[in-house]
Design an enzyme around this catalytic site. Structure first.
Site, PDB file in Angstrom:
ATOM      1  N   ARG A 196      50.178  22.111  44.582  1.00 49.75           N
ATOM      2  CA  ARG A 196      49.287  23.056  45.116  1.00 49.75           C
ATOM      3  C   ARG A 196      48.124  22.463  45.776  1.00 49.75           C
ATOM      4  O   ARG A 196      47.358  23.090  46.497  1.00 49.75           O
ATOM      5  CB  ARG A 196      48.734  23.690  43.759  1.00 49.75           C
ATOM      6  CG  ARG A 196      49.692  24.677  43.203  1.00 49.75           C
ATOM      7  CD  ARG A 196      49.282  25.018  41.659  1.00 49.75           C
ATOM      8  NE  ARG A 196      48.239  25.916  41.630  1.00 49.75           N
ATOM      9  CZ  ARG A 196      47.459  26.202  40.736  1.00 49.75           C
ATOM     10  NH1 ARG A 196      47.899  25.757  39.475  1.00 49.75           N
ATOM     11  NH2 ARG A 196      46.245  26.739  40.708  1.00 49.75           N
ATOM     12  N   LEU A 247      47.300  10.822  31.656  1.00 44.77           N
ATOM     13  CA  LEU A 247      48.624  11.228  32.279  1.00 44.77           C
ATOM     14  C   LEU A 247      48.114  11.778  33.781  1.00 44.77           C
ATOM     15  O   LEU A 247      47.353  12.418  34.170  1.00 44.77           O
ATOM     16  CB  LEU A 247      49.112  12.555  31.557  1.00 44.77           C
ATOM     17  CG  LEU A 247      49.450  12.450  30.063  1.00 44.77           C
ATOM     18  CD1 LEU A 247      49.932  13.594  29.405  1.00 44.77           C
ATOM     19  CD2 LEU A 247      50.346  11.039  29.750  1.00 44.77           C
ATOM     20  N   LYS A 301      46.637  13.695  43.764  1.00 43.71           N
ATOM     21  CA  LYS A 301      45.884  14.610  43.128  1.00 43.71           C
ATOM     22  C   LYS A 301      44.556  14.013  42.498  1.00 43.71           C
ATOM     23  O   LYS A 301      43.569  14.418  42.530  1.00 43.71           O
ATOM     24  CB  LYS A 301      46.429  15.867  42.141  1.00 43.71           C
ATOM     25  CG  LYS A 301      45.541  16.789  41.555  1.00 43.71           C
ATOM     26  CD  LYS A 301      46.300  17.738  40.918  1.00 43.71           C
ATOM     27  CE  LYS A 301      47.218  17.251  39.522  1.00 43.71           C
ATOM     28  NZ  LYS A 301      47.518  18.190  38.875  1.00 43.71           N
ATOM     29  N   ARG A 318      22.073   5.088  56.747  1.00 45.58           N
ATOM     30  CA  ARG A 318      23.495   4.619  56.590  1.00 45.58           C
ATOM     31  C   ARG A 318      23.569   3.415  55.707  1.00 45.58           C
ATOM     32  O   ARG A 318      22.263   2.639  55.374  1.00 45.58           O
ATOM     33  CB  ARG A 318      23.833   4.296  57.884  1.00 45.58           C
ATOM     34  CG  ARG A 318      24.249   5.695  58.701  1.00 45.58           C
ATOM     35  CD  ARG A 318      24.595   5.464  60.111  1.00 45.58           C
ATOM     36  NE  ARG A 318      25.696   4.592  60.304  1.00 45.58           N
ATOM     37  CZ  ARG A 318      26.074   3.954  61.264  1.00 45.58           C
ATOM     38  NH1 ARG A 318      25.364   4.094  62.408  1.00 45.58           N
ATOM     39  NH2 ARG A 318      27.225   3.153  61.689  1.00 45.58           N
ATOM     40  N   THR A 371      54.758  16.960  28.967  1.00 45.14           N
ATOM     41  CA  THR A 371      53.548  16.202  28.592  1.00 45.14           C
ATOM     42  C   THR A 371      54.040  15.176  27.476  1.00 45.14           C
ATOM     43  O   THR A 371      53.464  14.145  27.351  1.00 45.14           O
ATOM     44  CB  THR A 371      52.394  16.858  28.218  1.00 45.14           C
ATOM     45  OG1 THR A 371      52.816  17.719  27.193  1.00 45.14           O
ATOM     46  CG2 THR A 371      51.682  17.530  29.401  1.00 45.14           C
ATOM     47  N   GLN A 411      56.831   7.586  34.697  1.00 44.23           N
ATOM     48  CA  GLN A 411      57.573   8.752  34.317  1.00 44.23           C
ATOM     49  C   GLN A 411      58.298   9.159  35.523  1.00 44.23           C
ATOM     50  O   GLN A 411      58.005   9.718  36.409  1.00 44.23           O
ATOM     51  CB  GLN A 411      56.681   9.961  33.837  1.00 44.23           C
ATOM     52  CG  GLN A 411      57.512  10.978  33.302  1.00 44.23           C
ATOM     53  CD  GLN A 411      56.739  12.388  33.016  1.00 44.23           C
ATOM     54  OE1 GLN A 411      55.638  12.760  33.655  1.00 44.23           O
ATOM     55  NE2 GLN A 411      57.134  13.291  32.142  1.00 44.23           N
ATOM     56  N   GLY A 430      47.709  27.469  26.676  1.00 44.57           N
ATOM     57  CA  GLY A 430      48.209  27.310  25.269  1.00 44.57           C
ATOM     58  C   GLY A 430      47.308  27.716  24.086  1.00 44.57           C
ATOM     59  O   GLY A 430      46.106  27.343  24.226  1.00 44.57           O
ATOM     60  N   ASN A 452       5.046  -0.280  63.825  1.00 46.92           N
ATOM     61  CA  ASN A 452       5.236   1.066  64.215  1.00 46.92           C
ATOM     62  C   ASN A 452       6.372   1.296  65.462  1.00 46.92           C
ATOM     63  O   ASN A 452       6.080   0.456  66.553  1.00 46.92           O
ATOM     64  CB  ASN A 452       3.678   1.684  64.765  1.00 46.92           C
ATOM     65  CG  ASN A 452       3.689   3.117  65.041  1.00 46.92           C
ATOM     66  OD1 ASN A 452       4.738   3.682  65.563  1.00 46.92           O
ATOM     67  ND2 ASN A 452       2.731   3.683  64.344  1.00 46.92           N
TER      68      ASN A 452
END
Length: 451
Positions: free
Chosen positions: A18, A11, A25, A320, A82, A76, A144, A364
Protein backbone atom coordinates in the site's frame (compact mmCIF):
# COMPACT_ATOMS: atom_id res chain seq x y z
CA UNK A 1 15.20 -9.64 42.39
CA UNK A 2 17.30 -9.42 39.25
CA UNK A 3 15.63 -8.81 35.89
CA UNK A 4 15.97 -11.67 33.40
CA UNK A 5 17.83 -11.01 30.15
CA UNK A 6 15.75 -9.49 27.36
CA UNK A 7 15.53 -10.30 23.68
CA UNK A 8 13.55 -8.22 21.22
CA UNK A 9 12.02 -9.54 18.01
CA UNK A 10 10.91 -6.91 15.51
CA UNK A 11 8.69 -8.02 12.64
CA UNK A 12 9.56 -6.30 9.35
CA UNK A 13 8.77 -8.91 6.73
CA UNK A 14 5.66 -7.37 5.19
CA UNK A 15 5.74 -6.22 1.58
CA UNK A 16 4.11 -2.86 2.31
CA UNK A 17 2.31 -2.83 -1.03
CA UNK A 18 0.00 0.00 0.00
CA UNK A 19 3.01 2.33 0.27
CA UNK A 20 3.57 1.92 -3.47
CA UNK A 21 7.28 2.46 -3.02
CA UNK A 22 10.58 0.90 -4.02
CA UNK A 23 11.77 1.69 -0.49
CA UNK A 24 10.92 -0.84 2.21
CA UNK A 25 8.03 0.32 4.35
CA UNK A 26 9.92 0.35 7.65
CA UNK A 27 12.64 2.54 6.14
CA UNK A 28 10.32 5.42 5.32
CA UNK A 29 11.26 8.32 7.57
CA UNK A 30 9.49 10.05 10.40
CA UNK A 31 11.19 13.27 11.48
CA UNK A 32 14.14 12.47 9.25
CA UNK A 33 14.77 8.99 10.68
CA UNK A 34 13.53 5.65 9.30
CA UNK A 35 10.64 4.16 11.27
CA UNK A 36 12.66 1.09 12.12
CA UNK A 37 15.47 3.24 13.53
CA UNK A 38 13.01 5.07 15.79
CA UNK A 39 11.94 1.75 17.21
CA UNK A 40 15.49 0.44 17.57
CA UNK A 41 16.48 3.61 19.42
CA UNK A 42 13.71 3.01 21.96
CA UNK A 43 14.65 -0.66 22.21
CA UNK A 44 18.25 0.36 22.87
CA UNK A 45 17.18 2.08 26.09
CA UNK A 46 16.32 -1.36 27.49
CA UNK A 47 19.79 -2.73 26.62
CA UNK A 48 18.52 -6.09 25.28
CA UNK A 49 20.89 -9.02 25.14
CA UNK A 50 19.71 -9.80 21.61
CA UNK A 51 17.73 -7.96 18.97
CA UNK A 52 16.37 -9.80 15.93
CA UNK A 53 14.65 -8.18 12.95
CA UNK A 54 12.55 -10.59 10.91
CA UNK A 55 12.80 -9.71 7.23
CA UNK A 56 11.03 -10.85 4.09
CA UNK A 57 10.29 -8.88 0.96
CA UNK A 58 12.96 -6.24 0.41
CA UNK A 59 15.22 -7.95 2.95
CA UNK A 60 18.39 -6.50 1.42
CA UNK A 61 17.34 -2.95 2.28
CA UNK A 62 16.49 -3.80 5.86
CA UNK A 63 19.60 -5.90 6.39
CA UNK A 64 21.80 -3.08 5.08
CA UNK A 65 20.09 -0.59 7.40
CA UNK A 66 20.51 -2.62 10.60
CA UNK A 67 23.89 -4.24 9.95
CA UNK A 68 25.90 -1.24 11.24
CA UNK A 69 23.98 -1.52 14.53
CA UNK A 70 24.95 -5.14 15.03
CA UNK A 71 21.33 -6.24 14.83
CA UNK A 72 20.71 -9.85 13.76
CA UNK A 73 18.15 -10.63 11.05
CA UNK A 74 16.03 -13.71 10.39
CA UNK A 75 14.24 -14.45 7.13
CA UNK A 76 10.54 -15.17 6.72
CA UNK A 77 10.58 -16.34 3.12
CA UNK A 78 6.80 -16.75 2.99
CA UNK A 79 4.47 -14.32 4.75
CA UNK A 80 2.23 -16.79 6.59
CA UNK A 81 1.21 -14.63 9.53
CA UNK A 82 2.66 -13.01 12.61
CA UNK A 83 3.04 -16.23 14.57
CA UNK A 84 4.97 -17.77 11.71
CA UNK A 85 7.13 -14.61 11.50
CA UNK A 86 8.12 -14.73 15.17
CA UNK A 87 8.94 -18.43 14.87
CA UNK A 88 11.59 -17.56 12.26
CA UNK A 89 13.62 -15.88 15.03
CA UNK A 90 14.01 -19.18 16.89
CA UNK A 91 17.49 -19.98 15.55
CA UNK A 92 18.72 -16.44 16.21
CA UNK A 93 17.62 -16.86 19.82
CA UNK A 94 19.18 -20.29 20.29
CA UNK A 95 20.71 -20.56 23.74
CA UNK A 96 18.93 -17.45 25.00
CA UNK A 97 17.14 -17.69 28.33
CA UNK A 98 14.95 -14.80 29.36
CA UNK A 99 12.07 -12.62 28.20
CA UNK A 100 11.09 -11.89 24.60
CA UNK A 101 9.40 -8.68 23.52
CA UNK A 102 7.68 -8.81 20.13
CA UNK A 103 7.40 -5.47 18.28
CA UNK A 104 6.51 -4.33 14.78
CA UNK A 105 8.78 -2.30 12.51
CA UNK A 106 5.84 -0.31 11.17
CA UNK A 107 4.67 0.67 14.68
CA UNK A 108 7.53 3.06 15.41
CA UNK A 109 6.38 5.26 18.29
CA UNK A 110 6.25 2.69 21.09
CA UNK A 111 8.21 4.16 23.96
CA UNK A 112 10.83 2.47 26.08
CA UNK A 113 8.62 3.15 29.13
CA UNK A 114 5.76 1.15 27.61
CA UNK A 115 8.14 -1.69 26.81
CA UNK A 116 9.32 -1.63 30.42
CA UNK A 117 5.72 -1.75 31.64
CA UNK A 118 5.10 -4.86 29.56
CA UNK A 119 8.12 -6.63 31.00
CA UNK A 120 7.25 -5.53 34.54
CA UNK A 121 3.72 -6.90 34.13
CA UNK A 122 5.16 -10.20 32.92
CA UNK A 123 6.93 -10.52 36.27
CA UNK A 124 4.05 -9.35 38.46
CA UNK A 125 3.09 -11.63 41.37
CA UNK A 126 0.37 -13.36 39.32
CA UNK A 127 3.04 -14.31 36.71
CA UNK A 128 0.95 -14.09 33.53
CA UNK A 129 1.91 -16.38 30.68
CA UNK A 130 2.01 -13.49 28.22
CA UNK A 131 1.42 -9.77 28.31
CA UNK A 132 -0.46 -8.15 25.46
CA UNK A 133 -0.42 -4.41 24.78
CA UNK A 134 -3.96 -3.18 24.21
CA UNK A 135 -5.41 0.15 23.16
CA UNK A 136 -8.78 1.76 22.58
CA UNK A 137 -8.89 3.57 19.22
CA UNK A 138 -11.58 6.09 18.35
CA UNK A 139 -12.60 3.75 15.56
CA UNK A 140 -11.84 0.08 16.37
CA UNK A 141 -12.34 -0.74 12.68
CA UNK A 142 -10.79 -4.11 11.77
CA UNK A 143 -8.44 -4.50 14.76
CA UNK A 144 -8.37 -7.77 16.66
CA UNK A 145 -10.27 -7.61 19.94
CA UNK A 146 -9.10 -8.46 23.46
CA UNK A 147 -11.85 -9.99 25.57
CA UNK A 148 -11.19 -9.86 29.31
CA UNK A 149 -12.96 -11.47 32.24
CA UNK A 150 -14.28 -9.77 35.34
CA UNK A 151 -10.81 -9.83 36.89
CA UNK A 152 -9.14 -8.13 33.94
CA UNK A 153 -7.41 -11.25 32.72
CA UNK A 154 -7.59 -12.15 29.05
CA UNK A 155 -10.44 -14.53 28.37
CA UNK A 156 -9.71 -14.72 24.65
CA UNK A 157 -8.37 -12.77 21.71
CA UNK A 158 -10.04 -12.84 18.34
CA UNK A 159 -9.16 -11.40 14.95
CA UNK A 160 -11.77 -9.08 13.49
CA UNK A 161 -12.42 -11.42 10.56
CA UNK A 162 -13.28 -14.21 12.98
CA UNK A 163 -15.13 -12.12 15.60
CA UNK A 164 -18.83 -12.29 16.34
CA UNK A 165 -20.94 -9.09 16.38
CA UNK A 166 -20.76 -9.09 20.19
CA UNK A 167 -16.97 -9.43 20.12
CA UNK A 168 -16.66 -6.67 17.54
CA UNK A 169 -18.55 -4.39 19.91
CA UNK A 170 -15.65 -4.60 22.40
CA UNK A 171 -13.45 -1.48 22.28
CA UNK A 172 -10.23 -2.96 23.69
CA UNK A 173 -8.06 -3.83 20.71
CA UNK A 174 -4.87 -5.79 20.24
CA UNK A 175 -1.82 -3.81 19.15
CA UNK A 176 0.01 -7.03 18.28
CA UNK A 177 2.82 -6.29 20.72
CA UNK A 178 3.50 -9.05 23.21
CA UNK A 179 5.89 -10.09 25.96
CA UNK A 180 6.54 -13.69 27.02
CA UNK A 181 9.27 -15.92 28.36
CA UNK A 182 11.34 -17.42 25.58
CA UNK A 183 10.76 -21.04 26.55
CA UNK A 184 7.00 -20.47 26.69
CA UNK A 185 6.80 -18.53 23.44
CA UNK A 186 8.70 -21.05 21.36
CA UNK A 187 6.86 -23.87 23.05
CA UNK A 188 3.48 -22.51 21.95
CA UNK A 189 4.33 -21.23 18.47
CA UNK A 190 4.67 -24.70 16.86
CA UNK A 191 1.16 -25.44 18.14
CA UNK A 192 -0.43 -22.43 16.47
CA UNK A 193 -2.76 -23.43 13.66
CA UNK A 194 -4.09 -21.58 10.63
CA UNK A 195 -7.74 -22.56 10.79
CA UNK A 196 -9.03 -19.02 10.44
CA UNK A 197 -10.55 -16.79 7.78
CA UNK A 198 -7.15 -15.70 6.46
CA UNK A 199 -5.43 -19.09 6.69
CA UNK A 200 -2.56 -17.53 8.65
CA UNK A 201 -0.65 -18.41 11.80
CA UNK A 202 -1.56 -15.64 14.25
CA UNK A 203 0.72 -14.68 17.12
CA UNK A 204 -2.23 -13.84 19.43
CA UNK A 205 -3.23 -17.52 19.33
CA UNK A 206 -0.49 -18.24 21.85
CA UNK A 207 -2.70 -16.55 24.44
CA UNK A 208 -5.36 -19.20 23.96
CA UNK A 209 -2.78 -21.97 23.88
CA UNK A 210 -1.46 -20.73 27.21
CA UNK A 211 -5.00 -20.71 28.56
CA UNK A 212 -5.47 -24.31 27.42
CA UNK A 213 -2.40 -25.12 29.50
CA UNK A 214 -4.07 -23.49 32.50
CA UNK A 215 -2.06 -20.26 32.37
CA UNK A 216 -3.75 -16.86 32.15
CA UNK A 217 -2.42 -13.88 30.19
CA UNK A 218 -2.67 -10.18 30.99
CA UNK A 219 -3.26 -7.02 29.02
CA UNK A 220 -1.97 -3.54 29.73
CA UNK A 221 -3.19 -0.48 27.86
CA UNK A 222 -1.57 2.43 26.15
CA UNK A 223 -2.75 5.39 24.08
CA UNK A 224 -3.83 4.62 20.54
CA UNK A 225 -1.35 7.13 19.10
CA UNK A 226 1.58 5.22 20.56
CA UNK A 227 0.72 2.04 18.68
CA UNK A 228 -0.38 3.65 15.41
CA UNK A 229 0.81 1.51 12.51
CA UNK A 230 1.92 2.66 9.07
CA UNK A 231 0.66 0.86 6.00
CA UNK A 232 0.16 3.76 3.61
CA UNK A 233 1.48 7.23 2.84
CA UNK A 234 -1.56 8.74 4.54
CA UNK A 235 -0.88 6.76 7.72
CA UNK A 236 2.79 7.78 7.53
CA UNK A 237 1.72 11.43 7.41
CA UNK A 238 -0.57 10.86 10.37
CA UNK A 239 2.19 9.33 12.49
CA UNK A 240 4.55 12.14 11.46
CA UNK A 241 1.96 14.71 12.52
CA UNK A 242 1.57 13.03 15.89
CA UNK A 243 5.34 12.85 16.43
CA UNK A 244 5.71 16.53 15.53
CA UNK A 245 2.95 17.57 17.90
CA UNK A 246 4.59 15.74 20.78
CA UNK A 247 7.96 17.31 19.95
CA UNK A 248 6.49 20.80 19.75
CA UNK A 249 4.83 20.33 23.12
CA UNK A 250 8.13 19.16 24.57
CA UNK A 251 10.03 22.13 23.13
CA UNK A 252 7.60 24.57 24.73
CA UNK A 253 7.58 22.66 28.02
CA UNK A 254 11.38 22.93 28.07
CA UNK A 255 11.35 26.70 27.66
CA UNK A 256 11.20 27.54 23.96
CA UNK A 257 8.63 29.87 22.39
CA UNK A 258 6.93 28.67 19.21
CA UNK A 259 4.93 31.52 17.72
CA UNK A 260 2.83 29.19 15.58
CA UNK A 261 3.59 25.65 16.75
CA UNK A 262 1.77 23.83 13.97
CA UNK A 263 4.08 25.30 11.32
CA UNK A 264 7.37 24.33 12.98
CA UNK A 265 8.87 20.98 11.92
CA UNK A 266 11.53 19.26 14.00
CA UNK A 267 13.89 16.42 13.20
CA UNK A 268 14.35 13.42 15.45
CA UNK A 269 17.56 14.85 16.94
CA UNK A 270 16.85 18.60 17.06
CA UNK A 271 18.24 20.12 20.27
CA UNK A 272 16.62 23.38 21.42
CA UNK A 273 17.78 25.47 24.38
CA UNK A 274 15.82 27.70 26.72
CA UNK A 275 14.36 31.06 25.71
CA UNK A 276 14.73 30.18 22.05
CA UNK A 277 12.12 31.87 19.89
CA UNK A 278 11.00 30.04 16.76
CA UNK A 279 8.80 31.97 14.38
CA UNK A 280 6.33 30.40 11.91
CA UNK A 281 7.28 28.05 9.07
CA UNK A 282 10.69 26.97 10.32
CA UNK A 283 12.02 23.54 9.33
CA UNK A 284 14.77 21.70 11.21
CA UNK A 285 16.52 18.93 9.31
CA UNK A 286 18.72 16.38 11.07
CA UNK A 287 21.72 17.44 13.11
CA UNK A 288 20.68 20.86 14.42
CA UNK A 289 21.37 22.34 17.83
CA UNK A 290 20.15 25.76 18.92
CA UNK A 291 21.58 27.36 22.07
CA UNK A 292 19.77 29.47 24.66
CA UNK A 293 18.28 32.78 23.61
CA UNK A 294 18.57 32.32 19.87
CA UNK A 295 15.85 33.54 17.52
CA UNK A 296 14.95 31.62 14.38
CA UNK A 297 12.89 33.92 12.23
CA UNK A 298 10.16 32.81 9.88
CA UNK A 299 10.65 30.61 6.82
CA UNK A 300 14.16 29.48 7.70
CA UNK A 301 15.55 26.00 7.00
CA UNK A 302 18.34 24.51 9.13
CA UNK A 303 20.15 21.20 8.70
CA UNK A 304 23.39 19.90 10.18
CA UNK A 305 23.99 23.26 11.85
CA UNK A 306 25.02 24.58 15.25
CA UNK A 307 23.46 27.87 16.35
CA UNK A 308 25.09 29.65 19.28
CA UNK A 309 23.68 31.58 22.19
CA UNK A 310 21.79 34.75 21.28
CA UNK A 311 22.10 34.21 17.54
CA UNK A 312 19.47 35.51 15.11
CA UNK A 313 18.72 33.51 11.97
CA UNK A 314 16.52 34.64 9.08
CA UNK A 315 13.88 35.26 8.02
CA UNK A 316 14.25 33.15 4.86
CA UNK A 317 17.71 31.91 5.82
CA UNK A 318 19.22 28.54 5.03
CA UNK A 319 21.83 26.83 7.18
CA UNK A 320 23.29 23.75 5.50
CA UNK A 321 25.46 21.00 7.01
CA UNK A 322 28.63 22.25 8.65
CA UNK A 323 27.26 25.70 9.47
CA UNK A 324 28.44 26.86 12.89
CA UNK A 325 27.10 30.21 14.00
CA UNK A 326 28.90 31.77 16.96
CA UNK A 327 27.40 33.58 19.90
CA UNK A 328 25.52 36.76 19.02
CA UNK A 329 26.10 36.40 15.28
CA UNK A 330 23.49 37.36 12.69
CA UNK A 331 22.46 35.46 9.57
CA UNK A 332 19.80 37.49 7.81
CA UNK A 333 17.23 37.19 5.08
CA UNK A 334 18.11 35.11 2.03
CA UNK A 335 21.54 34.20 3.39
CA UNK A 336 22.85 30.67 2.86
CA UNK A 337 25.65 29.22 4.97
CA UNK A 338 27.30 25.88 4.19
CA UNK A 339 30.29 24.27 5.93
CA UNK A 340 31.23 27.64 7.33
CA UNK A 341 31.94 29.19 10.72
CA UNK A 342 30.71 32.62 11.74
CA UNK A 343 32.55 33.92 14.75
CA UNK A 344 31.03 35.68 17.71
CA UNK A 345 29.09 38.77 16.68
CA UNK A 346 29.75 38.35 12.96
CA UNK A 347 27.03 39.54 10.61
CA UNK A 348 25.78 38.49 7.20
CA UNK A 349 22.47 40.26 7.07
CA UNK A 350 21.30 40.11 3.46
CA UNK A 351 21.38 38.04 0.28
CA UNK A 352 24.75 36.30 0.70
CA UNK A 353 26.26 32.86 0.19
CA UNK A 354 29.00 31.76 2.57
CA UNK A 355 30.31 28.32 1.71
CA UNK A 356 33.50 26.61 2.93
CA UNK A 357 34.45 29.71 4.87
CA UNK A 358 35.58 30.98 8.24
CA UNK A 359 34.37 34.42 9.26
CA UNK A 360 36.06 35.99 12.25
CA UNK A 361 34.43 37.60 15.25
CA UNK A 362 32.72 40.89 14.55
CA UNK A 363 33.21 40.73 10.78
CA UNK A 364 30.52 42.27 8.60
CA UNK A 365 29.54 40.69 5.30
CA UNK A 366 27.73 43.07 2.96
CA UNK A 367 24.61 42.29 0.97
CA UNK A 368 25.12 40.17 -2.13
CA UNK A 369 28.56 38.90 -1.11
CA UNK A 370 29.47 35.36 -2.13
CA UNK A 371 32.38 33.05 -1.52
CA UNK A 372 33.29 31.43 -4.84
CA UNK A 373 34.24 28.09 -3.32
CA UNK A 374 33.99 25.71 -6.30
CA UNK A 375 35.91 25.65 -9.57
CA UNK A 376 33.87 22.87 -11.12
CA UNK A 377 36.17 20.18 -9.72
CA UNK A 378 37.31 21.02 -6.18
CA UNK A 379 36.13 23.05 -3.18
CA UNK A 380 38.32 25.74 -1.56
CA UNK A 381 38.08 27.75 1.65
CA UNK A 382 37.78 31.45 2.29
CA UNK A 383 39.05 33.00 5.53
CA UNK A 384 37.79 36.38 6.70
CA UNK A 385 39.55 37.85 9.72
CA UNK A 386 38.02 39.34 12.84
CA UNK A 387 36.53 42.77 12.36
CA UNK A 388 36.87 42.72 8.59
CA UNK A 389 34.30 44.52 6.45
CA UNK A 390 33.30 43.09 3.08
CA UNK A 391 31.31 45.52 0.95
CA UNK A 392 28.16 44.63 -0.91
CA UNK A 393 28.21 42.55 -4.09
CA UNK A 394 31.73 41.31 -3.55
CA UNK A 395 32.95 37.97 -4.86
CA UNK A 396 35.68 36.26 -2.85
CA UNK A 397 37.34 33.71 -5.14
CA UNK A 398 38.72 30.92 -2.98
CA UNK A 399 41.24 29.99 -1.83
CA UNK A 400 41.63 33.46 -0.41
CA UNK A 401 42.14 35.18 2.95
CA UNK A 402 40.92 38.58 4.08
CA UNK A 403 42.98 39.85 6.99
CA UNK A 404 41.63 41.04 10.30
CA UNK A 405 40.24 44.56 10.12
CA UNK A 406 40.59 44.75 6.33
CA UNK A 407 38.00 46.45 4.15
CA UNK A 408 36.86 45.11 0.81
CA UNK A 409 35.20 47.79 -1.27
CA UNK A 410 31.74 47.11 -2.65
CA UNK A 411 31.63 45.33 -5.97
CA UNK A 412 35.14 43.90 -5.71
CA UNK A 413 36.24 40.54 -7.08
CA UNK A 414 38.98 39.36 -4.72
CA UNK A 415 41.36 36.78 -6.17
CA UNK A 416 44.37 37.29 -3.90
CA UNK A 417 44.89 37.57 -0.15
CA UNK A 418 44.23 40.93 1.50
CA UNK A 419 46.49 41.87 4.40
CA UNK A 420 45.14 42.96 7.77
CA UNK A 421 43.75 46.50 7.98
CA UNK A 422 44.18 47.05 4.23
CA UNK A 423 41.67 48.34 1.69
CA UNK A 424 41.03 46.13 -1.32
CA UNK A 425 39.43 47.95 -4.22
CA UNK A 426 38.90 45.95 -7.39
CA UNK A 427 36.77 47.82 -9.93
CA UNK A 428 37.35 50.14 -12.89
CA UNK A 429 37.40 53.90 -12.32
CA UNK A 430 34.10 55.71 -12.66
CA UNK A 431 33.72 57.75 -15.87
CA UNK A 432 31.16 60.60 -16.00
CA UNK A 433 30.24 62.26 -19.32
CA UNK A 434 28.22 65.38 -18.65
CA UNK A 435 25.05 65.76 -20.72
CA UNK A 436 25.54 62.42 -22.46
CA UNK A 437 22.21 60.93 -21.28
CA UNK A 438 20.17 63.89 -22.50
CA UNK A 439 21.86 63.81 -25.90
CA UNK A 440 21.30 60.06 -26.14
CA UNK A 441 17.59 60.33 -25.40
CA UNK A 442 17.15 63.13 -27.97
CA UNK A 443 18.98 61.18 -30.66
CA UNK A 444 16.99 58.00 -30.02
CA UNK A 445 13.67 59.88 -29.96
CA UNK A 446 14.49 61.43 -33.31
CA UNK A 447 15.46 58.05 -34.75
CA UNK A 448 12.26 56.46 -33.50
CA UNK A 449 10.09 59.29 -34.95
CA UNK A 450 11.69 58.84 -38.38
CA UNK A 451 10.47 55.21 -38.61
Amino acid sequence: MSTPPLAVVILAAGQGTRMKSLKHKVLHPIAGRPMLMHLLASVGELAPERTVVVTGAGREQVEAAVAPLGVVTALQSEQLGTGHAVFQARDALAGFAGDVLVLYGDVPLVSADTMRRMIARLHAPDTPATVVLGFRPADPAAYGRVITDANGRIDRMVEYKDASPEERAVTLCNSGLMAARVEDLFGWLPRVGNGNAAGEYYLPDVVMLAASDGRASAVIETAADEVAGVNSRAELAGVEARWQQLRRDRAMAEGATLADPGTVWFSHDTAIGRDVVIEPNVVFGPGVSVADGAVIHAFSHLEGASVGEGVAIGPFARLRPGARIGRGARVGNFVEVKNAVLGEGAKANHLSYLGDAEVGAGANIGAGTITCNYDGFLKYRTTIGAGAFVGSNSALVAPVAIGAGAIVAAGSVITADVEADALALVRPPQVVKSGWAARFRAAMASKKAAR
